[in-house]
Design a protein around this motif. Structure first.
Motif, PDB file in Angstrom:
ATOM      1  N   PRO A 188       0.825  -1.214   0.000  1.00  0.00           N
ATOM      2  CA  PRO A 188       0.000   0.000   0.000  1.00  0.00           C
ATOM      3  C   PRO A 188       0.855   1.258   0.000  1.00  0.00           C
ATOM      4  O   PRO A 188       1.963   1.289   0.552  1.00  0.00           O
ATOM      5  CB  PRO A 188      -0.795  -0.128   1.304  1.00  0.00           C
ATOM      6  N   LYS A 189       0.346   2.302  -0.629  1.00  0.00           N
ATOM      7  CA  LYS A 189       1.017   3.594  -0.591  1.00  0.00           C
ATOM      8  C   LYS A 189       0.913   4.168   0.820  1.00  0.00           C
ATOM      9  O   LYS A 189      -0.116   4.038   1.483  1.00  0.00           O
ATOM     10  CB  LYS A 189       0.376   4.551  -1.589  1.00  0.00           C
ATOM     11  N   GLY A 190       1.960   4.822   1.244  1.00  0.00           N
ATOM     12  CA  GLY A 190       1.960   5.425   2.570  1.00  0.00           C
ATOM     13  C   GLY A 190       2.492   4.530   3.661  1.00  0.00           C
ATOM     14  O   GLY A 190       2.565   4.943   4.818  1.00  0.00           O
ATOM     15  N   PHE A 191       2.876   3.296   3.325  1.00  0.00           N
ATOM     16  CA  PHE A 191       3.456   2.394   4.324  1.00  0.00           C
ATOM     17  C   PHE A 191       4.966   2.400   4.128  1.00  0.00           C
ATOM     18  O   PHE A 191       5.478   1.925   3.106  1.00  0.00           O
ATOM     19  CB  PHE A 191       2.891   0.979   4.152  1.00  0.00           C
ATOM     20  N   TYR A 192       5.694   2.951   5.105  1.00  0.00           N
ATOM     21  CA  TYR A 192       7.125   3.193   4.939  1.00  0.00           C
ATOM     22  C   TYR A 192       7.984   2.417   5.922  1.00  0.00           C
ATOM     23  O   TYR A 192       9.145   2.760   6.114  1.00  0.00           O
ATOM     24  CB  TYR A 192       7.414   4.691   5.069  1.00  0.00           C
ATOM     25  N   HIS A 193       7.454   1.387   6.517  1.00  0.00           N
ATOM     26  CA  HIS A 193       8.267   0.548   7.392  1.00  0.00           C
ATOM     27  C   HIS A 193       9.134  -0.367   6.531  1.00  0.00           C
ATOM     28  O   HIS A 193       8.634  -1.119   5.688  1.00  0.00           O
ATOM     29  CB  HIS A 193       7.380  -0.284   8.316  1.00  0.00           C
ATOM     30  N   GLU A 194      10.434  -0.287   6.747  1.00  0.00           N
ATOM     31  CA  GLU A 194      11.345  -1.087   5.943  1.00  0.00           C
ATOM     32  C   GLU A 194      11.045  -2.571   6.135  1.00  0.00           C
ATOM     33  O   GLU A 194      10.932  -3.067   7.259  1.00  0.00           O
ATOM     34  CB  GLU A 194      12.789  -0.792   6.328  1.00  0.00           C
ATOM     35  N   THR A 195      10.937  -3.274   5.022  1.00  0.00           N
ATOM     36  CA  THR A 195      10.545  -4.679   5.026  1.00  0.00           C
ATOM     37  C   THR A 195      11.629  -5.499   4.350  1.00  0.00           C
ATOM     38  O   THR A 195      12.150  -5.121   3.295  1.00  0.00           O
ATOM     39  CB  THR A 195       9.211  -4.863   4.286  1.00  0.00           C
ATOM     40  N   GLN A 196      11.965  -6.614   4.969  1.00  0.00           N
ATOM     41  CA  GLN A 196      13.017  -7.485   4.437  1.00  0.00           C
ATOM     42  C   GLN A 196      12.510  -8.912   4.334  1.00  0.00           C
ATOM     43  O   GLN A 196      11.969  -9.464   5.298  1.00  0.00           O
ATOM     44  CB  GLN A 196      14.254  -7.440   5.326  1.00  0.00           C
ATOM     45  N   ILE A 197      12.711  -9.498   3.154  1.00  0.00           N
ATOM     46  CA  ILE A 197      12.333 -10.887   2.895  1.00  0.00           C
ATOM     47  C   ILE A 197      13.617 -11.678   2.654  1.00  0.00           C
ATOM     48  O   ILE A 197      14.423 -11.331   1.789  1.00  0.00           O
ATOM     49  CB  ILE A 197      11.395 -10.997   1.685  1.00  0.00           C
ATOM     50  N   LEU A 198      13.798 -12.725   3.441  1.00  0.00           N
ATOM     51  CA  LEU A 198      14.969 -13.597   3.314  1.00  0.00           C
ATOM     52  C   LEU A 198      14.495 -14.993   2.937  1.00  0.00           C
ATOM     53  O   LEU A 198      13.566 -15.526   3.552  1.00  0.00           O
ATOM     54  CB  LEU A 198      15.766 -13.649   4.616  1.00  0.00           C
ATOM     55  N   SER A 199      15.150 -15.568   1.960  1.00  0.00           N
ATOM     56  CA  SER A 199      14.745 -16.886   1.474  1.00  0.00           C
ATOM     57  C   SER A 199      15.990 -17.748   1.279  1.00  0.00           C
ATOM     58  O   SER A 199      16.974 -17.295   0.688  1.00  0.00           O
ATOM     59  CB  SER A 199      13.965 -16.747   0.163  1.00  0.00           C
ATOM     60  N   TRP A 200      15.934 -18.983   1.782  1.00  0.00           N
ATOM     61  CA  TRP A 200      17.034 -19.931   1.653  1.00  0.00           C
ATOM     62  C   TRP A 200      16.510 -21.252   1.109  1.00  0.00           C
ATOM     63  O   TRP A 200      15.403 -21.687   1.455  1.00  0.00           O
ATOM     64  CB  TRP A 200      17.709 -20.205   2.993  1.00  0.00           C
ATOM     65  N   VAL A 201      17.324 -21.888   0.301  1.00  0.00           N
ATOM     66  CA  VAL A 201      17.048 -23.256  -0.119  1.00  0.00           C
ATOM     67  C   VAL A 201      17.739 -24.176   0.883  1.00  0.00           C
ATOM     68  O   VAL A 201      18.964 -24.250   0.934  1.00  0.00           O
ATOM     69  CB  VAL A 201      17.559 -23.518  -1.546  1.00  0.00           C
ATOM     70  N   LEU A 202      16.954 -24.857   1.694  1.00  0.00           N
ATOM     71  CA  LEU A 202      17.502 -25.734   2.729  1.00  0.00           C
ATOM     72  C   LEU A 202      17.756 -27.142   2.230  1.00  0.00           C
ATOM     73  O   LEU A 202      18.612 -27.849   2.763  1.00  0.00           O
ATOM     74  CB  LEU A 202      16.555 -25.776   3.934  1.00  0.00           C
ATOM     75  N   SER A 203      16.999 -27.565   1.209  1.00  0.00           N
ATOM     76  CA  SER A 203      17.173 -28.914   0.669  1.00  0.00           C
ATOM     77  C   SER A 203      16.814 -28.873  -0.813  1.00  0.00           C
ATOM     78  O   SER A 203      15.848 -28.215  -1.201  1.00  0.00           O
ATOM     79  CB  SER A 203      16.273 -29.915   1.406  1.00  0.00           C
ATOM     80  N   TYR A 204      17.616 -29.573  -1.604  1.00  0.00           N
ATOM     81  CA  TYR A 204      17.368 -29.599  -3.048  1.00  0.00           C
ATOM     82  C   TYR A 204      17.605 -31.010  -3.558  1.00  0.00           C
ATOM     83  O   TYR A 204      18.662 -31.601  -3.331  1.00  0.00           O
ATOM     84  CB  TYR A 204      18.293 -28.615  -3.767  1.00  0.00           C
ATOM     85  N   ASP A 205      16.603 -31.552  -4.246  1.00  0.00           N
ATOM     86  CA  ASP A 205      16.680 -32.922  -4.731  1.00  0.00           C
ATOM     87  C   ASP A 205      17.110 -33.026  -6.185  1.00  0.00           C
ATOM     88  O   ASP A 205      17.183 -34.126  -6.740  1.00  0.00           O
ATOM     89  CB  ASP A 205      15.338 -33.630  -4.542  1.00  0.00           C
ATOM     90  N   GLY A 206      17.394 -31.885  -6.833  1.00  0.00           N
ATOM     91  CA  GLY A 206      17.811 -31.905  -8.219  1.00  0.00           C
ATOM     92  C   GLY A 206      16.696 -32.116  -9.205  1.00  0.00           C
ATOM     93  O   GLY A 206      16.932 -32.160 -10.415  1.00  0.00           O
ATOM     94  N   LEU A 207      15.473 -32.249  -8.717  1.00  0.00           N
ATOM     95  CA  LEU A 207      14.333 -32.540  -9.589  1.00  0.00           C
ATOM     96  C   LEU A 207      13.297 -31.420  -9.588  1.00  0.00           C
ATOM     97  O   LEU A 207      12.705 -31.131 -10.624  1.00  0.00           O
ATOM     98  CB  LEU A 207      13.687 -33.856  -9.143  1.00  0.00           C
ATOM     99  N   HIS A 208      13.078 -30.805  -8.426  1.00  0.00           N
ATOM    100  CA  HIS A 208      12.053 -29.762  -8.295  1.00  0.00           C
ATOM    101  C   HIS A 208      12.745 -28.414  -8.097  1.00  0.00           C
ATOM    102  O   HIS A 208      13.465 -28.217  -7.117  1.00  0.00           O
ATOM    103  CB  HIS A 208      11.129 -30.064  -7.116  1.00  0.00           C
ATOM    104  N   SER A 209      12.519 -27.513  -9.026  1.00  0.00           N
ATOM    105  CA  SER A 209      13.200 -26.212  -9.008  1.00  0.00           C
ATOM    106  C   SER A 209      12.733 -25.386  -7.823  1.00  0.00           C
ATOM    107  O   SER A 209      11.530 -25.325  -7.534  1.00  0.00           O
ATOM    108  CB  SER A 209      12.942 -25.460 -10.307  1.00  0.00           C
ATOM    109  N   PRO A 210      13.655 -24.691  -7.145  1.00  0.00           N
ATOM    110  CA  PRO A 210      13.270 -23.925  -5.953  1.00  0.00           C
ATOM    111  C   PRO A 210      12.826 -22.494  -6.238  1.00  0.00           C
ATOM    112  O   PRO A 210      12.271 -21.862  -5.355  1.00  0.00           O
ATOM    113  CB  PRO A 210      14.554 -23.930  -5.118  1.00  0.00           C
ATOM    114  N   ASP A 211      13.071 -21.943  -7.446  1.00  0.00           N
ATOM    115  CA  ASP A 211      12.794 -20.522  -7.662  1.00  0.00           C
ATOM    116  C   ASP A 211      11.310 -20.202  -7.628  1.00  0.00           C
ATOM    117  O   ASP A 211      10.882 -19.238  -6.988  1.00  0.00           O
ATOM    118  CB  ASP A 211      13.420 -20.045  -8.966  1.00  0.00           C
ATOM    119  N   SER A 212      10.481 -20.997  -8.295  1.00  0.00           N
ATOM    120  CA  SER A 212       9.033 -20.736  -8.244  1.00  0.00           C
ATOM    121  C   SER A 212       8.475 -21.001  -6.849  1.00  0.00           C
ATOM    122  O   SER A 212       7.531 -20.326  -6.412  1.00  0.00           O
ATOM    123  CB  SER A 212       8.307 -21.595  -9.281  1.00  0.00           C
ATOM    124  N   LEU A 213       9.057 -21.969  -6.125  1.00  0.00           N
ATOM    125  CA  LEU A 213       8.629 -22.198  -4.739  1.00  0.00           C
ATOM    126  C   LEU A 213       8.954 -20.990  -3.872  1.00  0.00           C
ATOM    127  O   LEU A 213       8.187 -20.639  -2.964  1.00  0.00           O
ATOM    128  CB  LEU A 213       9.328 -23.435  -4.163  1.00  0.00           C
TER     129      LEU A 213
END
Length: 955
Positions: A188-213
């Motif tokens: 929303p406009k007018g919301f100025y609280h700094e927001t941070q999103i952190l994302s990690w790949v904890l497990s990868y099986d080589g078959l299911h791509s993590p980017d869309s997840l």
């Protein structure tokens, strides 16, 4: 620092967080419960004037910020204080032909929200946190996204010197952009609280791509957090295998997919799409978008149910919008002049005029007492007004001249202060008003700032061969956007190595690097590592051109394209596509077809500006139209299909009909641009530059690759040094690539490699060969470059020789014949076999080989009185064109390589030839083609039928 005695307690459910000015040295936050009526919520007015001023002063930087909390839990820490412990929740959501598992409340419970999303054995963890104090107002929401693929997820460590993950890789930056772009329009406009999103790949099986997840996990985390958004965002990948559209395909399915589409949106609209294809028609792309939108809609409905169970209260009270009356003041002051300024065609003069007009508006409002420079005004204005309102309700005000009956002093009524505006609010409002007037001009007048119609394309100019020493170059100009594209060709060593989660080395033979210096927009700025925007634009242009490149077997070069933006006024990434295509042709790369790119814009709500409500689509948008419009839709391809596309939305989202119309209009724009590119003057060279390296491909038997490499690479290094080539690359399948700067070096290395990998045959004759070294038992003779054999001392002369030095020296040249190959591949040569005949009993008068003779046939001929003829034949050596010598073994005779027509008539030779000797014995030289050229002649390349045969030919 404030302390809270244990006796000073309040009642309520909200949480106070203390923030020091220096965040690095900040102590743990104090959690103080307080009365429900104390705070900023409208339903709970502040009745303690001093505390209210304390909490609202100095932009909340040195005071307290209040954030509503969820219901308290019964858990207590060691001090007995109650803290919040979110309850764990999980839900399975059907996506495509399988389910994904969404869990929250298990990990990262101190964050505003955190989730883990599991698909197969691929697990992505995402958290979101907010700053308690609002930052300075800006037209850009303070959102930062970080995505990281940890090697431990696949059971690996980094292959570099530093074993810890550090700088984000390019594909991680691209995933960050995939997460950021659909979420930003929903903030929303007018919301100025700094927001941070952190994302990690904890497990990868080589078959299911993590980017869309990761996109879906970030959207769920935002929905569960306190960020005041009302819609859920989710993302999926769509592939096309055959005629089947697959949602979230596996990596194996993507190998055969014609389409790679990542789509994000809400349950009602599309927010972002990005994808790449192999000249896919528009209708197939729209069908894929429809399939992806249905999958996103199903995910959003399931997440909405989860949010109702465990979502946190939203911080709607933290939204601070500029006062509505400020818009009226700005329009009255700048309206007429703004219309004139927006008609300026050139970017720099228009930008300066708008900036001067903004300063004028700010000056007028300040002179009239409407603007204050107090930085705390914006954060305190609403709170002070609430305090004054409370005082009016609680205190009895005495009017001037009246005296109370009690013992009360006379107080004059202080007039209510005039509303003051913050300077930052004036600037924000002026920008919104400018965008509104620009959109209104396009809708009402049908003309844009540069005078074009909505579907008009800016003037295009192109030229090739700009840089004489570059392998290929082009200058592409479209309006005020300009790109200098340069192509560099090289060998495999120039390829870009990619360090990914899969333990497989991956190299890119084609890559495009995009640079956007600040001078391109007439500004001063920092020059350093490429920004996320530069990486994203470069990848879009790279994937646009990749489908038209020839296969590596046809064009074995590594290709690097550099696109430097020298002028920018919108669509610089699409200018890189057009310039890069021309530069590839100028470098002599045999591309399949030409590719062009175009950026499309949108004015969604035309009814607001006097239109009929139909969305207005703009072709080839400029920078101001990008900033003021509702969409930035980049499409690259030709008249037959699309190779790459990227769409960013700045409003709630668009629908499929709007996207269909935009794609069709973009196709017409690409046709026009391709036609203008054909007028390039001077045109592309379409041939390799004389400064480009030469690459030759040879095929040898895979088991002979080690002969080229040698022990520890010693042999291949010696070949490079002796021949003068730049590099020699070998593959396990027997492919050898030679890179050289001139043809003579290339031919020398070809001859050396051919001699190393040839398959010698017993009986082969090599003439004019050099003696490389002499040992007591013989001499080593080089029969071909880098290939030597031993000529024993007994084979050096027809007579007895005590030591080789008596007859030969190093550097002498002799003719030799191959008479034996042992189990280790060592060659045994004979010079005696090449010497002329001196006496009848000497069997080494000519280059000879042995043929078996049927003893019974010979005896039969003798009994018939033919022994005289046979002896004569054995003496003169004649049999079917090959002269035979007296037998030195039973059943075998020596055969000369010369032929005598006189003796041919004596006896048919077929009676003497029955079978060939075994490979270990000396074979006859039956064909003149068996004679090999020595190392003073160049060797040709390997033939197609026999990859290891040596073909004679001049370099």
């Amino acid at each position: 620092m404030l302390a809270c005695p244990s006796t000073n307690t309040f009642h309520g459910g909200a949480t106070l967080h203390h923030h020091h000015q220096h965040r690095r040295s900040q102590p743990p936050c104090l959690f103080l419960p307080f009365r429900p009526h104390f705070g900023f919520a409208k339903e709970g007015k502040c009745r303690s004037r001093s505390l209210s001023l304390l909490f609202s002063g100095n932009n909340n930087r040195n005071g307290f910020a209040v954030r509503a909390s969820t219901e308290p839990s019964d858990d207590k820490n060691s001090d007995g204080a109650t803290h919040i412990a979110p309850q764990p929740y999980s839900v399975k959501i059907p996506v495509g032909d399988r389910h994904i598992l969404v869990e929250t409340g298990h990990i990262g419970r101190q964050a505003s929200a955190s989730v883990t999303v599991t698909d197969g054995e691929t697990i992505v963890y995402t958290s979101i946190c907010l700053d308690d104090a609002a930052s300075e107002p800006s037209d850009f929401f303070p959102l930062s996204v970080n995505y990281q693929e940890r090697f431990s997820a696949a059971g690996r460590t980094s292959g570099g010197f530093f074993k810890r993950e550090g700088k984000a890789k390019d594909h991680e930056v691209l995933t960050c952009r995939l997460i950021d772009r659909p979420l930003r329009p929903t903030m929303p406009k007018g919301f100025y609280h700094e927001t941070q999103i952190l994302s990690w790949v904890l497990s990868y099986d080589g078959l299911h791509s993590p980017d869309s997840l990761a996109v879906t996990a970030a959207g769920i985390a935002v929905a569960l957090s306190e960020v005041p958004v009302s819609e859920v965002v989710a993302g999926v990948r769509v592939g096309l295998v055959g005629d089947k559209y697959i949602v979230n395909p596996t990596t194996e399915e993507m190998e055969t997919s014609e389409l790679d589409l990542v789509l994000a949106g809400t349950d009602s609209a599309i927010l972002m799409i990005e994808g790449y294809s192999n000249l896919l028609p528009e209708e197939k792309l729209l069908k894929a978008v429809e399939v992806g939108q249905d999958a996103v809609r199903a995910i959003c409905k399931e997440v909405e149910a989860l949010v109702k169970k465990c979502g946190k209260p939203k911080m709607f009270d933290a939204i601070k919008l500029p006062p509505p009356e400020l818009y009226k003041y700005v329009e009255e002051i700048a309206g007429d002049e703004l219309l004139k300024v927006l008609q300026i065609r050139n970017k720099i003069p228009r930008r300066k005029a708008i900036s001067a007009l903004e300063d004028k508006v700010l000056k007028i409002l300040t002179e009239n007492g409407f603007v204050s420079n107090d930085p705390t005004l914006r954060s305190n204005a609403e709170t002070i007004a609430e305090i004054l309102e409370e005082e009016d309700e609680d205190e009895e005000v005495i009017v001037d001249g009246e005296v109370d009956e009690g013992d009360v002093h006379i107080k004059p009524t202080s007039p209510r202060p005039t509303r003051l505006f913050a300077e930052v609010d004036v600037k924000l409002v002026f920008k919104e008003v400018s965008s509104k007037f620009l959109r209104k001009r396009i809708v009402e007048g049908g003309r844009r700032s540069d005078g074009r119609t909505p579907n008009g394309i800016r003037p295009i100019n192109a030229r090739c061969g700009l840089l004489p020493r570059a392998h290929g170059s082009a200058l592409f100009t479209r309006g005020e956007t300009q790109s200098v594209a340069v192509v560099t060709l090289g060998d495999k060593q120039m390829a870009q190595r990619i360090d990914n989660l899969i333990d497989v080395e991956e190299y890119k033979r084609f890559y495009l690097q995009y640079s956007f210096p600040p001078s391109s927009v007439g500004e001063v700025g920092r020059i350093g590592a490429p920004s996320r925007r530069e990486i994203g634009h470069g990848m879009l242009a790279e994937r646009s051109l990749e489908p038209i490149l020839p296969p590596e077997d046809d064009f074995p070069y590594t290709i690097r394209v550099e696109s430097t933006i020298t002028e920018s006024n919108g669509s610089s990434s699409m200018a890189s596509v057009c310039g890069g295509c021309l530069a590839l042709q100028d470098a002599g790369v045999p591309i399949k077809c030409s590719i062009a790119g175009i950026a499309m814009g949108l004015v969604l709500d035309t009814k607001e500006f006097g239109g009929d409500g139909t969305p207005l689509i703009l072709s080839d948008i400029t920078g101001s139209e990008d900033a003021s419009g509702d969409m930035d839709f980049k499409v690259a391809g030709n008249e037959d299909g699309i190779t790459a596309f990227q769409m960013d939305i700045k409003v709630g989202g668009i629908t499929l009909p709007i996207m269909r119309e935009a794609l069709l209009q973009a196709r017409e724009g690409r046709k026009h641009i391709l036609g203008e590119m054909m007028k390039c003057s001077p045109p592309p060279a379409k041939s390799l530059s004389k400064h480009a390296p030469l690459i030759h491909i040879m095929k040898v038997q895979p088991e002979r690759i080690n002969l080229i490499i040698g022990s520890g690479g010693k042999k291949v290094r010696s070949i490079i040094e002796e021949s003068g080539v730049e590099a020699i690359d070998t593959e396990d399948d027997g492919t050898v690539k030679i890179t050289a700067k001139d043809l003579s070096c290339l031919e020398r290395s070809k001859a050396m490699i051919s001699s190393l990998t040839m398959v010698p045959t017993i009986g082969d004759i090599y003439r004019n060969c050099e003696i490389k070294s002499i040992v007591p038992y013989g001499a080593f003779v080089e029969i071909a470059p880098g290939r030597e054999g031993l000529c024993h001392v007994s084979e050096l002369s027809s007579g007895w020789l005590a030591k080789p030095e008596d007859a030969f020296q190093v550097g002498d040249r002799i003719d030799v014949k191959l008479i034996e190959i042992n189990d280790k591949g060592h060659l045994r040569l004979s010079h005696r076999a090449m010497l002329p005949a001196t006496e009848s009993e000497n069997s080494n008068s000519q280059p000879t080989s042995e043929l078996p003779i049927d003893t019974a046939e010979l005896q039969k001929s003798t009994d018939k009185g033919s022994s005289k003829k046979v002896n004569s034949l054995a003496k003169d050596g004649l049999a079917e064109g090959k002269s035979k010598q007296p037998r030195d073994k039973i059943g075998k005779v020596r055969v000369s390589s010369k032929r005598s027509a006189e003796d041919d008539s004596v006896i048919p030779s077929k009676k003497f030839i029955r079978k060939l000797v075994s490979p270990s014995e000396d074979k006859p030289s039956t064909n003149k083609d068996d004679v090999k050229r020595s190392n003073n002649e160049a060797f040709g390349s390997v033939s197609g039928k026999d990859e290891n045969s040596l073909v004679s030919g001049e370099a």
